[in-house]
Design a protein around this motif. Structure first.
Motif, PDB file in Angstrom:
ATOM      1  N   TYR C 104      37.038 -22.062  14.686  1.00  0.00           N
ATOM      2  CA  TYR C 104      36.998 -23.499  14.453  1.00  0.00           C
ATOM      3  C   TYR C 104      36.237 -23.823  13.185  1.00  0.00           C
ATOM      4  O   TYR C 104      35.272 -23.168  12.831  1.00  0.00           O
ATOM      5  CB  TYR C 104      36.319 -24.222  15.623  1.00  0.00           C
ATOM      6  CG  TYR C 104      37.128 -24.156  16.894  1.00  0.00           C
ATOM      7  CD1 TYR C 104      36.788 -23.283  17.904  1.00  0.00           C
ATOM      8  CD2 TYR C 104      38.242 -24.964  17.069  1.00  0.00           C
ATOM      9  CE1 TYR C 104      37.534 -23.214  19.055  1.00  0.00           C
ATOM     10  CE2 TYR C 104      38.988 -24.896  18.221  1.00  0.00           C
ATOM     11  CZ  TYR C 104      38.630 -24.019  19.215  1.00  0.00           C
ATOM     12  OH  TYR C 104      39.365 -23.947  20.360  1.00  0.00           O
ATOM     13  N   ARG C 105      36.705 -24.851  12.490  1.00  0.00           N
ATOM     14  CA  ARG C 105      36.021 -25.250  11.273  1.00  0.00           C
ATOM     15  C   ARG C 105      34.602 -25.681  11.588  1.00  0.00           C
ATOM     16  O   ARG C 105      34.312 -26.250  12.640  1.00  0.00           O
ATOM     17  CB  ARG C 105      36.757 -26.403  10.594  1.00  0.00           C
ATOM     18  CG  ARG C 105      38.152 -26.027  10.171  1.00  0.00           C
ATOM     19  CD  ARG C 105      38.890 -27.257   9.658  1.00  0.00           C
ATOM     20  NE  ARG C 105      40.327 -27.069   9.740  1.00  0.00           N
ATOM     21  CZ  ARG C 105      41.050 -26.490   8.782  1.00  0.00           C
ATOM     22  NH1 ARG C 105      40.467 -26.064   7.690  1.00  0.00           N
ATOM     23  NH2 ARG C 105      42.351 -26.342   8.937  1.00  0.00           N
ATOM     24  N   VAL C 106      33.770 -25.467  10.596  1.00  0.00           N
ATOM     25  CA  VAL C 106      32.352 -25.712  10.769  1.00  0.00           C
ATOM     26  C   VAL C 106      32.085 -27.182  11.064  1.00  0.00           C
ATOM     27  O   VAL C 106      31.312 -27.549  11.945  1.00  0.00           O
ATOM     28  CB  VAL C 106      31.646 -25.221   9.492  1.00  0.00           C
ATOM     29  CG1 VAL C 106      30.481 -26.066   9.139  1.00  0.00           C
ATOM     30  CG2 VAL C 106      31.273 -23.775   9.640  1.00  0.00           C
ATOM     31  N   GLY C 107      32.733 -28.039  10.316  1.00  0.00           N
ATOM     32  CA  GLY C 107      32.539 -29.471  10.507  1.00  0.00           C
ATOM     33  C   GLY C 107      32.936 -29.894  11.904  1.00  0.00           C
ATOM     34  O   GLY C 107      32.218 -30.654  12.575  1.00  0.00           O
ATOM     35  N   TRP C 108      34.037 -29.345  12.378  1.00  0.00           N
ATOM     36  CA  TRP C 108      34.510 -29.687  13.708  1.00  0.00           C
ATOM     37  C   TRP C 108      33.469 -29.309  14.755  1.00  0.00           C
ATOM     38  O   TRP C 108      33.221 -30.051  15.710  1.00  0.00           O
ATOM     39  CB  TRP C 108      35.836 -28.954  13.949  1.00  0.00           C
ATOM     40  CG  TRP C 108      36.512 -29.320  15.240  1.00  0.00           C
ATOM     41  CD1 TRP C 108      37.432 -30.298  15.437  1.00  0.00           C
ATOM     42  CD2 TRP C 108      36.286 -28.705  16.515  1.00  0.00           C
ATOM     43  NE1 TRP C 108      37.807 -30.328  16.750  1.00  0.00           N
ATOM     44  CE2 TRP C 108      37.126 -29.365  17.428  1.00  0.00           C
ATOM     45  CE3 TRP C 108      35.464 -27.672  16.965  1.00  0.00           C
ATOM     46  CZ2 TRP C 108      37.173 -29.013  18.767  1.00  0.00           C
ATOM     47  CZ3 TRP C 108      35.501 -27.321  18.302  1.00  0.00           C
ATOM     48  CH2 TRP C 108      36.354 -28.007  19.188  1.00  0.00           C
ATOM     49  N   GLN C 109      32.865 -28.125  14.562  1.00  0.00           N
ATOM     50  CA  GLN C 109      31.890 -27.673  15.557  1.00  0.00           C
ATOM     51  C   GLN C 109      30.695 -28.627  15.616  1.00  0.00           C
ATOM     52  O   GLN C 109      30.198 -28.955  16.690  1.00  0.00           O
ATOM     53  CB  GLN C 109      31.419 -26.254  15.230  1.00  0.00           C
ATOM     54  CG  GLN C 109      32.540 -25.236  15.322  1.00  0.00           C
ATOM     55  CD  GLN C 109      32.044 -23.814  15.211  1.00  0.00           C
ATOM     56  OE1 GLN C 109      31.066 -23.431  15.830  1.00  0.00           O
ATOM     57  NE2 GLN C 109      32.742 -23.006  14.423  1.00  0.00           N
ATOM     58  N   ILE C 110      30.262 -29.074  14.448  1.00  0.00           N
ATOM     59  CA  ILE C 110      29.122 -29.997  14.445  1.00  0.00           C
ATOM     60  C   ILE C 110      29.530 -31.328  15.052  1.00  0.00           C
ATOM     61  O   ILE C 110      28.789 -31.922  15.847  1.00  0.00           O
ATOM     62  CB  ILE C 110      28.593 -30.210  13.013  1.00  0.00           C
ATOM     63  CG1 ILE C 110      28.190 -28.876  12.394  1.00  0.00           C
ATOM     64  CG2 ILE C 110      27.418 -31.169  13.012  1.00  0.00           C
ATOM     65  CD1 ILE C 110      27.659 -28.995  10.989  1.00  0.00           C
ATOM     66  N   VAL C 111      30.711 -31.786  14.682  1.00  0.00           N
ATOM     67  CA  VAL C 111      31.185 -33.074  15.203  1.00  0.00           C
ATOM     68  C   VAL C 111      31.278 -33.035  16.728  1.00  0.00           C
ATOM     69  O   VAL C 111      30.823 -33.951  17.419  1.00  0.00           O
ATOM     70  CB  VAL C 111      32.551 -33.420  14.578  1.00  0.00           C
ATOM     71  CG1 VAL C 111      33.260 -34.489  15.385  1.00  0.00           C
ATOM     72  CG2 VAL C 111      32.377 -33.879  13.141  1.00  0.00           C
ATOM     73  N   GLU C 112      31.832 -31.963  17.245  1.00  0.00           N
ATOM     74  CA  GLU C 112      31.956 -31.864  18.706  1.00  0.00           C
ATOM     75  C   GLU C 112      30.601 -31.901  19.375  1.00  0.00           C
ATOM     76  O   GLU C 112      30.415 -32.515  20.427  1.00  0.00           O
ATOM     77  CB  GLU C 112      32.662 -30.549  19.076  1.00  0.00           C
ATOM     78  CG  GLU C 112      34.155 -30.581  18.841  1.00  0.00           C
ATOM     79  CD  GLU C 112      34.819 -31.724  19.582  1.00  0.00           C
ATOM     80  OE1 GLU C 112      34.788 -31.727  20.829  1.00  0.00           O
ATOM     81  OE2 GLU C 112      35.356 -32.620  18.914  1.00  0.00           O
ATOM     82  N   MET C 113      29.644 -31.232  18.733  1.00  0.00           N
ATOM     83  CA  MET C 113      28.304 -31.193  19.300  1.00  0.00           C
ATOM     84  C   MET C 113      27.697 -32.588  19.346  1.00  0.00           C
ATOM     85  O   MET C 113      27.100 -33.005  20.333  1.00  0.00           O
ATOM     86  CB  MET C 113      27.451 -30.292  18.426  1.00  0.00           C
ATOM     87  CG  MET C 113      26.615 -29.364  19.224  1.00  0.00           C
ATOM     88  SD  MET C 113      25.166 -28.971  18.332  1.00  0.00           S
ATOM     89  CE  MET C 113      23.951 -29.654  19.359  1.00  0.00           C
ATOM     90  N   ILE C 114      27.878 -33.301  18.231  1.00  0.00           N
ATOM     91  CA  ILE C 114      27.294 -34.640  18.168  1.00  0.00           C
ATOM     92  C   ILE C 114      27.957 -35.540  19.196  1.00  0.00           C
ATOM     93  O   ILE C 114      27.289 -36.248  19.953  1.00  0.00           O
ATOM     94  CB  ILE C 114      27.465 -35.233  16.751  1.00  0.00           C
ATOM     95  CG1 ILE C 114      26.681 -34.385  15.737  1.00  0.00           C
ATOM     96  CG2 ILE C 114      27.008 -36.674  16.707  1.00  0.00           C
ATOM     97  CD1 ILE C 114      26.892 -34.824  14.309  1.00  0.00           C
ATOM     98  N   ARG C 115      29.281 -35.500  19.224  1.00  0.00           N
ATOM     99  CA  ARG C 115      29.993 -36.424  20.105  1.00  0.00           C
ATOM    100  C   ARG C 115      29.833 -36.088  21.568  1.00  0.00           C
ATOM    101  O   ARG C 115      30.067 -36.918  22.430  1.00  0.00           O
ATOM    102  CB  ARG C 115      31.472 -36.454  19.728  1.00  0.00           C
ATOM    103  CG  ARG C 115      31.679 -37.023  18.333  1.00  0.00           C
ATOM    104  CD  ARG C 115      33.131 -37.271  18.041  1.00  0.00           C
ATOM    105  NE  ARG C 115      33.632 -38.366  18.832  1.00  0.00           N
ATOM    106  CZ  ARG C 115      34.882 -38.454  19.259  1.00  0.00           C
ATOM    107  NH1 ARG C 115      35.742 -37.502  18.975  1.00  0.00           N
ATOM    108  NH2 ARG C 115      35.275 -39.486  19.980  1.00  0.00           N
ATOM    109  N   ALA C 116      29.423 -34.857  21.851  1.00  0.00           N
ATOM    110  CA  ALA C 116      29.190 -34.514  23.260  1.00  0.00           C
ATOM    111  C   ALA C 116      27.958 -35.226  23.795  1.00  0.00           C
ATOM    112  O   ALA C 116      27.812 -35.399  25.003  1.00  0.00           O
ATOM    113  CB  ALA C 116      29.026 -33.006  23.403  1.00  0.00           C
TER     114      ALA C 116
END
Lengths: 311, 363, 337
Positions: C104-116
């Motif tokens: 998974y793209r790095v940005g996506w991983q951070i975004v998912e973490m934040i939105r969780a």
């Protein structure tokens, strides 16, 4: 080494008291696997039955190919069910199924073991050579493996048999010919990664030649997965041989053979269930215990559950 | 630990090049990129000394070591051992040479075959070269085990029964079996705990004294290098950027890369750590496939000038340095120069952040 | 009150070879905005302890307390953990390759973490992710946000990990050997980033390492672990300039290049202990230079030494400076090879 979940800590292990060979460790682990041990015991029994099949014949007084048209068939000419005289009943020609099953074990185990060994030896040699030597050797051998893997098994088997007639040797050769390539492919993959290990480099820096490195350093490290694969290959070979016999491509009649017996029972299964059932069960049961043993061997060589993870 | 430049070098490398093709697009590809692991290295190792080779990941030190021991073919250049050119010897011709040059490897867990007994591993050399018959072999192996501090009764054990430090000792014993003259130690203590590291370092130095060994000691750990080396060569992206006696490299550093390497190393001393000069390099190590033109270090160099992008500086004495101190730099560091305050004339555009300004202060 | 207070933590595992007591009575605390360095070699239990505190170990016997802002993490429910892990406690590990999802793209991983954990839109989260990457010094952060982990170098990947760990502005950052696998110049970059973030956001840091240089650079307080327990605990200056415990002393003596001499190093004799069935008494006694009778019989408790309020040492040597010097002089140090 880091993990996001740990089942056990990462520890530096100090020297233990006794020298534990990896083979010994694997054997100990296998011994603790009850299912595998029971399967192994049963396999030994099957082997004994195969070896002492003549004893079985002597005890019952019925040689395997002897047709008992009077005592072994009903007045209508149908096979007799299991009884005091014929413990497993008789087949369509009045032969003792018990004795034939015992003799059939010889064929199945014999072909199973011999064909598998042949397969494995050829596969390992080619796999190690291809993986380790690389270059054009690897290119040629790898392509050869691909070609063999893409040949249609059944068609080739039928073609060969129609040319030369069914025979035991041919069965062994045919099965061996088609199976070595899978082994070679697996071994080659293993060797490709072993080749990069530092101990191989160390052997080179000591002045070891290719042959020595392949024999002394590479081979012992591929043996573990090879042994696992071999143990799981045997039941496959047994089934394949039985299938070939079923199709009439394997053994010459009247040799007793499980596949052949099942084929012969095709027209009689409604009236004489034992004719198909008993050789069929022998076949299924034998492949089952080999598979169970194979699972146990694989777990013994590659345990993952509840192990101390070493750095 | 004596070295004398009046004597002939034990090993001499002249303009060694080693490249690997990468990204081959087909069986007969002509478009392979070249990974230039070693890009023109010349050095000498004198009998009885320890030459420390230091550099970070990707600088080519391990590849260079393997070129010097002829585990690799050279792409270009020559290597001479005891005056004899060994650059293009075939594997068979190299076999007798293996008895003179040996190697100790980094990974105590990967450098020993897990399926072989330790006695067999150490005695491998005897078996390969047909020395000693099997009865005297065992005795020799046990002598070696004692020499490196292992219990000779553990002859029949497997590597898994030993700790990391002990495994390294096994590796040392293996290297010593043929009584070599030169031992290349490739990061021999990097994978060990600090307390065990010290044991193995002591062992290596003791052996050097007792057996008159010459070491090429490779490490990324500057404090270890300083402790063991007589002379040091610093590598960056396939080239040597500075070489001199150990203390000289540390105290009279000339090359900005060496300087930043030294400043990056945190001393185990809070006062020194707080007070020291900090040069924090900008950006990443460039790929050895496409090294920068001119001086390889210039994109990250705190002292870079215009000419640095055009000229690849030769390895030679600079300023008023003695002939043993070689530096490959057009604008070497002066004594007491403080590099943490320098403002380089060239800025690598790829290091600017998305706002288009330089990352002031943030490395 | 300290941000994290760990009391008498015990962690053991059952393995094929026996019961491994990985952590045996660990007590320490971390203050807000400060950095605690946990120093130890392999087998000291340093990683297991923090992994257990954050609930990442399975199949272990755990006892003791770990109070994070009043909540006992060792008995917390899954629901409580979800509000803490990632949100109030961030973690970074040694090898970012195995902690970042490679597919998974790095940005996506951070975004998912934040939105969780926070009710923000994807656009907002993406903007925050880009901000975070720039914060940790990734060049051209807005472009690189769509790159995969393998497209970053080791040092950059570690920075991405830090960005992810800091995404929700945690109170505590646990860094387990964050720079061990990195080159020294890259290590300098990463440590600088961590310190800058701490200055800006007031994050407390637990820094686990075996590298005393990193400790000298980063830590305010230091805990030295051996064989699952604390040997010595003190402020940075005290540990380096006035250590008490022979293990700490041994660690320093093992360091090469300290005084720029080529003298023989004085390593610690022997090897790391087996964590199965440790003998009675002080765990360090088999290797200690100053060992005497009592050391083999009774385990020394952590006691105040040198009259310092926050300097503790688990050793039977006298706790005052003079007494200790006298005792050390009297006890014959074992010759070490």
């Amino acid at each position: 080494m880091t993990m996001t979940t740990t089942a056990a800590p990462v520890t530096e292990t100090p020297a233990r008291i006794e020298g534990r060979s990896p083979w010994l460790l694997a054997w100990r682990r296998l011994r603790r696997d009850r299912v595998a041990m029971v399967s192994l015991a049963i396999i030994v029994v099957i082997f004994l039955v195969a070896v002492f099949a003549p004893v079985v014949a002597a005890l019952t007084g019925h040689p395997p190919n002897e047709q008992y048209r009077q005592t072994g068939l009903t007045p209508d000419g149908l096979p007799r069910p299991p009884s005091g005289t014929f413990l497993f009943g008789t087949d369509d020609l009045g032969r003792d199924i018990l004795v034939r099953v015992a003799y059939g074990a010889r064929v199945s185990l014999g072909v199973g073991v011999v064909a598998t060994l042949l397969t494995v030896v050829v596969g390992v040699v080619i796999g190690v050579a291809a993986g380790f030597l690389g270059g054009w050797v690897d290119t040629v051998l790898a392509r050869l493996i691909d070609v063999v893997l893409s040949l249609p098994f059944l068609l080739t088997a039928i073609a060969l048999v129609s040319l030369s007639g069914p025979s035991l040797t041919l069965t062994v050769l045919v099965i061996g010919f088609f199976s070595w390539s899978s082994v070679a492919r697996i071994v080659r993959g293993q060797v490709l990664s072993i080749k990069e290990r530092e101990y191989v480099e160390a052997a080179r820096s000591l002045g070891a030649g290719d042959l020595r490195i392949m024999a002394v350093d590479v081979l012992p490290n591929v043996l573990a997965p090879v042994i696992v694969y071999t143990t799981l290959l045997i039941p496959v070979v047994i089934s394949v041989q039985a299938s070939l016999s079923f199709l009439g491509l394997g053994i010459e009649p009247p040799t007793a053979d499980w596949g052949g017996m099942i084929a012969e029972s095709r027209n009689y299964y409604q009236t004489s269930w034992w004719f198909m059932f008993l050789p069929g069960m022998a076949l299924v049961f034998t492949t089952l215990v080999f598979n169970l043993l194979g699972d146990g061997v694989r777990d013994a060589f590659d345990p993952r559950v509840d192990r101390l993870i070493r750095k | 630990m004596n070295r004398s430049h009046e004597t002939e070098p034990l090993l001499r490398a002249v303009d060694v090049f080693k490249s690997f093709p990468v990204n081959k697009t087909g069986l007969f590809s002509r478009n392979a990129d070249l990974l230039r692991a070693v890009d023109g290295v010349s050095l000498e190792i004198y009998p009885g000394e320890t030459l420390g080779l230091v550099g970070e990941t990707g600088c080519g030190k391990s590849t260079l070591a393997r070129c010097l021991t002829r585990l690799h073919h050279l792409s270009a250049g020559t290597v001479q051992f005891e005056g004899r050119d060994i650059s293009s010897l075939s594997r068979r011709e190299l076999r007798p040479l293996r008895r003179e040059i040996q190697m100790i490897f980094q990974d105590p867990y990967g450098s020993l075959n897990p399926r072989r007994r330790v006695g067999s591993i150490i005695g491998d050399a005897f078996a390969i070269h047909g020395i000693e018959d099997s009865s005297s072999r065992k005795r020799r192996v046990q002598e070696l085990m004692e020499l490196v501090g292992l219990n000779p009764e553990h002859y029949n054990r497997f590597p898994a029964d030993f700790s990391g430090g002990q495994r390294q000792r096994i590796g040392v014993a293996r290297a010593l079996a043929l009584r070599p003259k030169l031992i290349v130690c490739d990061e021999p203590v990097s994978s060990l705990d600090v307390s065990i590291q010290a044991q193995v370092i002591n062992l290596l130095l003791d052996l050097q004294k007792d057996l008159h060994l010459t070491y090429l000691f490779i490490s990324h750990d500057l404090s270890v290098i300083r402790h063991v080396s007589d002379r040091i060569a610093v590598m960056y992206l396939g080239k040597i950027v500075e070489t001199a006696a150990a203390d000289v490299v540390f105290d009279s550093t000339r090359h900005p890369y060496t300087r930043s390497l030294l400043s990056a190393l945190p001393p185990a001393d809070p006062d020194a750590a707080d007070a020291r000069e900090r040069i924090v390099l900008v950006g990443d190590l460039p790929s050895p496939v496409n090294p920068p033109l001119g001086c390889r270090f210039h994109p990250r160099c705190p002292k870079a000038q215009e000419d640095c992008a055009a000229v690849d500086p030769p390895l030679a004495p600079v300023l008023a340095d003695p002939p043993e101190h070689l530096t490959a730099c057009l604008h070497p560091v002066e004594l007491d120069e403080d590099l943490s305050a320098t403002d380089p004339a060239i800025v690598d555009p790829s290091l600017l952040n998305s706002l288009g300004t330089e990352q002031g202060g943030l490395p | 009150m300290a941000l994290l207070e760990v009391e008498d933590l015990h962690v053991s595992f059952r393995t094929e070879d026996g019961v491994v007591d990985a952590v045996r009575g660990l007590t320490f605390q971390v203050d807000r905005g400060k950095t605690l360095g946990i120093v130890g070699e392999s087998g000291s239990g340093k990683s297991v302890s923090t992994q257990t505190i954050t609930g990442l170990t399975r199949g272990a016997q755990v006892s003791g307390r770990a109070l994070f802002d009043g909540i006992d993490l060792l008995t917390a429910s899954d629901r409580q953990f979800r509000t803490i892990r990632g949100v109030r406690i961030g973690m970074i590990f040694q090898d970012p390759l195995s902690s970042l999802h490679p597919a998974y793209r790095v940005g996506w991983q951070i975004v998912e973490m934040i939105r969780a954990h926070q009710p923000v839109s994807k656009t907002q989260a993406r903007a925050r992710a880009a901000e975070l990457l720039a914060l940790v010094g990734i060049p051209r952060a807005a472009d690189r946000i769509d790159d995969y982990p393998h497209q970053f170098s080791g040092g950059m990947r570690q920075r991405v990990m830090i960005a992810m760990a800091m995404a929700l502005n945690p109170d505590l950052l646990i860094a387990d050997e964050p720079t061990t696998a990195l080159d020294v110049t890259v290590q300098a970059q990463v440590l600088t980033v961590m310190r800058r973030l701490q200055d800006e956001f007031g994050t407390a840091i637990i820094l686990i390492t075996h590298d005393l240089g990193v400790v000298a650079e980063m830590a305010d307080d230091v805990v030295v672990m051996y064989a699952g327990s604390v040997m010595e605990e003190a402020s940075r200056r005290e540990i380096f300039y006035r250590h008490h415990h022979p293990y700490t002393e041994g660690l320093f003596a093992s360091l090469p290049g300290r005084d720029h001499s080529r003298a023989r190093l004085t390593p610690i004799a022997g090897g790391p202990p087996s964590m199965i069935g440790l003998p009675a008494g002080c765990p360090f006694s088999p290797r200690c230079r100053y060992v005497f009778g009592r050391c083999h019989e009774e385990t020394p408790p952590l006691e105040w030494v040198y009259g310092e309020p926050r300097h503790q040492s688990a050793c039977w040597l006298p706790s005052d400076l003079e007494g200790r010097e006298l005792a050390r002089g009297r006890l014959t140090p074992k010759e070490v090879r």
